[in-house]
Design a protein around this motif. Structure first.
Motif, PDB file in Angstrom:
ATOM      1  N   TYR A   1       7.530  15.068  -7.859  1.00  0.00           N
ATOM      2  CA  TYR A   1       6.632  14.083  -7.247  1.00  0.00           C
ATOM      3  C   TYR A   1       6.671  12.814  -8.087  1.00  0.00           C
ATOM      4  CZ  TYR A   1       2.511  12.168  -4.866  1.00  0.00           C
ATOM      5  OH  TYR A   1       1.665  11.383  -4.130  1.00  0.00           O
TER       6      TYR A   1
ATOM      7  N   ASP B   1       6.442  -0.692  -1.477  1.00  0.00           N
ATOM      8  CA  ASP B   1       5.607   0.514  -1.590  1.00  0.00           C
ATOM      9  C   ASP B   1       5.776   1.125  -2.981  1.00  0.00           C
ATOM     10  OD1 ASP B   1       4.055   2.805  -0.278  1.00  0.00           O
ATOM     11  OD2 ASP B   1       5.780   3.785  -1.227  1.00  0.00           O
TER      12      ASP B   1
ATOM     13  N   TYR C   1       1.559  14.388   2.020  1.00  0.00           N
ATOM     14  CA  TYR C   1       0.341  13.709   1.601  1.00  0.00           C
ATOM     15  C   TYR C   1      -0.739  14.119   2.598  1.00  0.00           C
ATOM     16  CZ  TYR C   1      -2.398  10.908  -1.452  1.00  0.00           C
ATOM     17  OH  TYR C   1      -3.315  10.524  -2.421  1.00  0.00           O
TER      18      TYR C   1
END
Ligand code: P6P
Length: 339
Positions: A244, A118, A264
């Motif tokens: 972030y 990911d 999100y």
């Protein structure tokens, strides 16, 4: 100096948590540890693409270089195929689930859903990336081929879940429902060693993680919560800090240790958000709850969502209990106003 406890030793020691354990889950978790070490080696040399041949080109051996996430996917699939504990997998890299046809695999008790790498877009800029995995007991009969229902199970049925974060150090963090433990790879001995026993996410934190570039497309409740995070209020320790990374595993891992919230949300361009329920949100939600945190889709507990599709997306709010609950308050308030 504390005694070194390796991942394999720990898995065997904790097998006693399951009186009827046959050792299959233990072997599966050990296999994941081995696959993670293999992927780690590939990730560590990713920056040498020009020398070793960037993906899509031929390397010095004349082999076509594959993208790292494809390599990682193959490493984990081969590990599951050869281990004998897994009857099938679903991964971000494959449109459908894969039911393994070898007799050895059809006797496997588990299915694994995973995101092999990911945040892989961060590889080229040397930012931490991760593998996320979710393990279920199969619902189909042992000896049969896995079927889709084995994969579309609610998150609270997970037998185990975890992630590997390939960062300044490589860590494997997992839970079998008896707390969360973190293991750091010690390269000199090639072992994951227990470094973060019984991880607990602080009930409060000072970090909020969201792509603020999307805020204009978010519902008002999200905007109001982010404004709250930015307001000066010394009593409640605000403003918070924005962190972030753009790599879910890295953001989640930092917030798990320091406290914080990762969001999100649904946006006008992505009404179900971006993250995948089965192999991103569910496993991390399992860990979050095991560590004392909370994970919702803005309305309901992530682990209660009945999946309908392998790659379905959900809005995602995960992290410190009090922070996620505060965000839910803002969403609920806004919902009441707009009704
Ligand atoms: P955006 C990576 O693509 C990912 O799936 C997560 O790892 C990360 O948190 C998120 O998407 C980043 O998405 O839209 O902010 O670039």
């Amino acid at each position: 100096m504390r005694k070194i406890i390796t991942l394999s030793e720990y898995i065997i020691d904790r097998q006693a948590d399951f009186p009827y354990a046959s050792g299959d889950l233990s072997r599966l978790l050990s296999d994941i540890g081995i696959a993670a070490k293999i992927v780690n080696k590939q990730v560590n040399k990713a920056g040498l693409g020009d020398i070793l041949g960037a993906h899509g080109t031929e390397n010095i051996q004349g082999e076509t270089q594959q993208k790292l996430d494809v390599i990682a996917d193959e490493v984990f699939i081969n590990s599951f195929k050869n281990g004998g504990q897994v009857c099938g997998i679903a991964s971000e890299e494959n449109d459908g689930y894969l039911a393994f046809e070898k007799d050895l695999c059809k006797k496997g008790k588990y299915v694994v859903l995973f995101d092999p790498l990911d945040g892989s877009s961060n590889i080229d800029v040397n930012v931490s990336i991760g593998t996320i995995f979710s393990i279920y007991r199969r619902t189909s009969s042992i000896g049969d081929l896995a079927n889709v229902n084995d994969f579309l199970q609610v998150g609270y049925e997970q037998a185990a879940a975890g992630y590997v974060v390939y960062g300044s150090s490589t860590m494997l963090v997992y839970s079998t429902g008896h707390g969360v433990n973190g293991f750091t790879l010690e390269p000199s001995i090639g072992e994951f060693c227990l470094s973060h026993p019984n991880m607990q996410i602080p009930e409060d934190g000072k970090i909020y993680s969201i792509n603020e570039g999307n805020l204009a497309m978010c519902e008002e409740g999200v905007k109001s919560y982010i404004d709250y995070c930015k307001e000066v209020d010394k009593q409640s320790n605000r403003p918070y800090s924005a962190r972030y990374i753009g790599s879910l595993v890295a953001d989640f891992h930092r917030n798990l240790i320091k406290g914080g919230i990762y969001i999100y949300p649904a946006t006008s361009s992505a009404p179900n958000g971006k993250l995948r329920l089965l192999y991103e949100c569910n496993p991390l939600a399992f860990l979050a709850e095991q560590a004392g945190g909370v994970a919702t889709d803005g309305k309901q507990r992530i682990l209660d969502i009945k999946p309908t599709e392998l790659h379905q997306r959900v809005p995602y709010y995960v992290g410190s209990k009090n922070m996620v609950e505060k965000a839910m308050e803002y969403l609920a308030e806004q919902e009441a106003v707009t009704k």
